[in-house]
Design a protein around this motif. Structure first.
Motif, PDB file in Angstrom:
ATOM      1  N   HIS A   1       0.816  -1.211   0.000  1.00 26.15           N
ATOM      2  CA  HIS A   1       0.000   0.000   0.000  1.00 26.15           C
ATOM      3  C   HIS A   1       0.854   1.266   0.000  1.00 26.15           C
ATOM      4  N   LEU A   2       0.214   2.337  -0.436  1.00 31.01           N
ATOM      5  CA  LEU A   2       0.799   3.676  -0.407  1.00 31.01           C
ATOM      6  C   LEU A   2      -0.079   4.541   0.484  1.00 31.01           C
ATOM      7  N   VAL A   3       0.545   5.314   1.361  1.00 29.79           N
ATOM      8  CA  VAL A   3      -0.193   6.220   2.246  1.00 29.79           C
ATOM      9  C   VAL A   3       0.209   7.651   1.917  1.00 29.79           C
ATOM     10  N   ILE A   4      -0.801   8.492   1.712  1.00 27.39           N
ATOM     11  CA  ILE A   4      -0.568   9.905   1.443  1.00 27.39           C
ATOM     12  C   ILE A   4      -0.763  10.652   2.761  1.00 27.39           C
ATOM     13  N   THR A   5       0.311  11.267   3.249  1.00 31.93           N
ATOM     14  CA  THR A   5       0.244  11.984   4.516  1.00 31.93           C
ATOM     15  C   THR A   5       1.370  13.004   4.624  1.00 31.93           C
ATOM     16  N   ALA A   6       1.073  14.091   5.304  1.00 37.00           N
ATOM     17  CA  ALA A   6       2.108  15.062   5.657  1.00 37.00           C
ATOM     18  C   ALA A   6       2.545  14.862   7.104  1.00 37.00           C
ATOM     19  N   ASP A   7       1.945  13.895   7.772  1.00 36.09           N
ATOM     20  CA  ASP A   7       2.202  13.605   9.182  1.00 36.09           C
ATOM     21  C   ASP A   7       3.443  12.710   9.285  1.00 36.09           C
ATOM     22  N   ILE A   8       4.539  13.274   9.719  1.00 36.53           N
ATOM     23  CA  ILE A   8       5.808  12.547   9.742  1.00 36.53           C
ATOM     24  C   ILE A   8       5.780  11.361  10.713  1.00 36.53           C
ATOM     25  N   PRO A   9       5.234  11.500  11.934  1.00 36.26           N
ATOM     26  CA  PRO A   9       5.156  10.313  12.796  1.00 36.26           C
ATOM     27  C   PRO A   9       4.308   9.186  12.175  1.00 36.26           C
ATOM     28  N   LEU A  10       3.219   9.543  11.497  1.00 34.34           N
ATOM     29  CA  LEU A  10       2.429   8.520  10.805  1.00 34.34           C
ATOM     30  C   LEU A  10       3.270   7.876   9.707  1.00 34.34           C
ATOM     31  N   ALA A  11       3.985   8.677   8.948  1.00 37.34           N
ATOM     32  CA  ALA A  11       4.837   8.131   7.885  1.00 37.34           C
ATOM     33  C   ALA A  11       5.851   7.138   8.461  1.00 37.34           C
ATOM     34  N   ALA A  12       6.406   7.453   9.615  1.00 34.02           N
ATOM     35  CA  ALA A  12       7.375   6.549  10.247  1.00 34.02           C
ATOM     36  C   ALA A  12       6.726   5.205  10.584  1.00 34.02           C
ATOM     37  N   LEU A  13       5.511   5.242  11.094  1.00 30.78           N
ATOM     38  CA  LEU A  13       4.800   3.996  11.417  1.00 30.78           C
ATOM     39  C   LEU A  13       4.482   3.198  10.155  1.00 30.78           C
ATOM     40  N   ILE A  14       4.139   3.891   9.096  1.00 32.43           N
ATOM     41  CA  ILE A  14       3.833   3.236   7.821  1.00 32.43           C
ATOM     42  C   ILE A  14       5.081   2.534   7.290  1.00 32.43           C
ATOM     43  N   ILE A  15       6.197   3.220   7.350  1.00 35.01           N
ATOM     44  CA  ILE A  15       7.461   2.641   6.879  1.00 35.01           C
ATOM     45  C   ILE A  15       7.829   1.417   7.714  1.00 35.01           C
ATOM     46  N   GLU A  16       7.604   1.494   9.029  1.00 34.69           N
ATOM     47  CA  GLU A  16       7.868   0.337   9.898  1.00 34.69           C
ATOM     48  C   GLU A  16       7.063  -0.882   9.472  1.00 34.69           C
ATOM     49  N   LYS A  17       5.871  -0.651   8.928  1.00 39.96           N
ATOM     50  CA  LYS A  17       5.023  -1.759   8.484  1.00 39.96           C
ATOM     51  C   LYS A  17       5.362  -2.218   7.065  1.00 39.96           C
ATOM     52  N   GLY A  18       6.362  -1.590   6.458  1.00 36.16           N
ATOM     53  CA  GLY A  18       6.817  -2.017   5.143  1.00 36.16           C
ATOM     54  C   GLY A  18       6.091  -1.384   3.974  1.00 36.16           C
ATOM     55  N   ALA A  19       5.194  -0.443   4.251  1.00 36.15           N
ATOM     56  CA  ALA A  19       4.472   0.247   3.179  1.00 36.15           C
ATOM     57  C   ALA A  19       5.215   1.533   2.819  1.00 36.15           C
ATOM     58  N   LEU A  20       4.690   2.233   1.828  1.00 38.57           N
ATOM     59  CA  LEU A  20       5.291   3.491   1.393  1.00 38.57           C
ATOM     60  C   LEU A  20       4.444   4.669   1.852  1.00 38.57           C
ATOM     61  N   ALA A  21       5.108   5.784   2.123  1.00 32.36           N
ATOM     62  CA  ALA A  21       4.418   7.013   2.512  1.00 32.36           C
ATOM     63  C   ALA A  21       4.914   8.147   1.622  1.00 32.36           C
ATOM     64  N   LEU A  22       3.964   8.904   1.107  1.00 33.41           N
ATOM     65  CA  LEU A  22       4.251  10.016   0.205  1.00 33.41           C
ATOM     66  C   LEU A  22       3.553  11.246   0.740  1.00 33.41           C
ATOM     67  N   ASN A  23       4.275  12.370   0.818  1.00 31.22           N
ATOM     68  CA  ASN A  23       3.594  13.560   1.307  1.00 31.22           C
ATOM     69  C   ASN A  23       2.938  14.306   0.148  1.00 31.22           C
ATOM     70  N   PRO A  24       1.983  15.185   0.446  1.00 31.21           N
ATOM     71  CA  PRO A  24       1.248  15.874  -0.619  1.00 31.21           C
ATOM     72  C   PRO A  24       2.094  16.815  -1.474  1.00 31.21           C
ATOM     73  N   ARG A  25       3.335  17.014  -1.098  1.00 24.35           N
ATOM     74  CA  ARG A  25       4.232  17.838  -1.914  1.00 24.35           C
ATOM     75  C   ARG A  25       5.145  16.978  -2.786  1.00 24.35           C
ATOM     76  N   GLY A  26       4.887  15.665  -2.770  1.00 24.08           N
ATOM     77  CA  GLY A  26       5.600  14.771  -3.675  1.00 24.08           C
ATOM     78  C   GLY A  26       6.847  14.124  -3.119  1.00 24.08           C
ATOM     79  N   GLU A  27       7.141  14.331  -1.849  1.00 22.23           N
ATOM     80  CA  GLU A  27       8.333  13.729  -1.257  1.00 22.23           C
ATOM     81  C   GLU A  27       8.001  12.362  -0.675  1.00 22.23           C
ATOM     82  N   LEU A  28       8.753  11.364  -1.105  1.00 21.10           N
ATOM     83  CA  LEU A  28       8.578  10.018  -0.588  1.00 21.10           C
ATOM     84  C   LEU A  28       9.360   9.887   0.708  1.00 21.10           C
ATOM     85  N   TYR A  29       8.677   9.441   1.754  1.00 27.08           N
ATOM     86  CA  TYR A  29       9.357   9.145   3.007  1.00 27.08           C
ATOM     87  C   TYR A  29       9.950   7.743   2.878  1.00 27.08           C
ATOM     88  N   THR A  30      11.188   7.595   3.293  1.00 30.66           N
ATOM     89  CA  THR A  30      11.871   6.309   3.152  1.00 30.66           C
ATOM     90  C   THR A  30      12.570   5.934   4.454  1.00 30.66           C
TER      91      THR A  30
END
Length: 150
Positions: free
Chosen positions: A72-101
């Motif tokens: 799955h891909l999660v669209i969020t500007a919430d950095i702590p949420l992005a960190a949790l998403i990455i921990e679960k092995g999914a991808l997080a993308l912020n609304p300005r186009g930056e992929l959290y890795t």
């Protein structure tokens, strides 16, 4: 294709980004789920759903974390949420186009916490720049890179 899904932390997601996501979901016949603690308008579509969660701190975030999967891909500007998403092995993308890795999330969290500490001590740090056409284009480009793999 049914293994892929896009989740949106929708309360603060800019409308132009939602519109891009609506079109992408239709074009790719891809499930899109907007999660918010208020009603979000979504077009009628078999691919687009809105989930309203209860009010409260991080309720929408927790719902997404509980349901996200590695494809799955999660669209969020919430950095702590992005960190949790990455921990679960999914991808997080912020609304300005930056992929959290895995490579950049710790630095993003550190900077977020530092800025929060500054604000807490009374320092005016300003907010993010206004959402721009360049941000919208950067998001569309990043989303397209992910969609090519779907």
């Amino acid at each position: 294709m049914s293994d892929y899904k896009i989740w949106v932390d929708a309360d603060a997601c800019p409308n132009p980004i939602k519109e891009i996501l609506f079109r992408a979901a239709e074009r790719k016949a891809l499930p899109l789920v907007l999660v918010a603690n208020q009603m979000i308008r979504v077009p009628p579509s078999p691919y687009i759903n809105q989930i309203r969660v209860g009010a409260g701190f991080d309720v929408a975030d927790q719902y997404i974390v509980d349901h996200v999967e590695p494809t799955h891909l999660v669209i969020t500007a919430d950095i702590p949420l992005a960190a949790l998403i990455i921990e679960k092995g999914a991808l997080a993308l912020n609304p300005r186009g930056e992929l959290y890795t895995v490579d950049n999330i710790k630095q993003k969290l550190t900077m977020r916490d530092f800025m929060e500490d500054l604000r807490g001590s009374g320092v005016h740090t300003g907010g993010p720049d206004s959402f721009s056409q360049a941000d919208k284009q950067a998001f569309a480009n990043s989303l397209d890179k992910w969609l090519v793999r779907v």
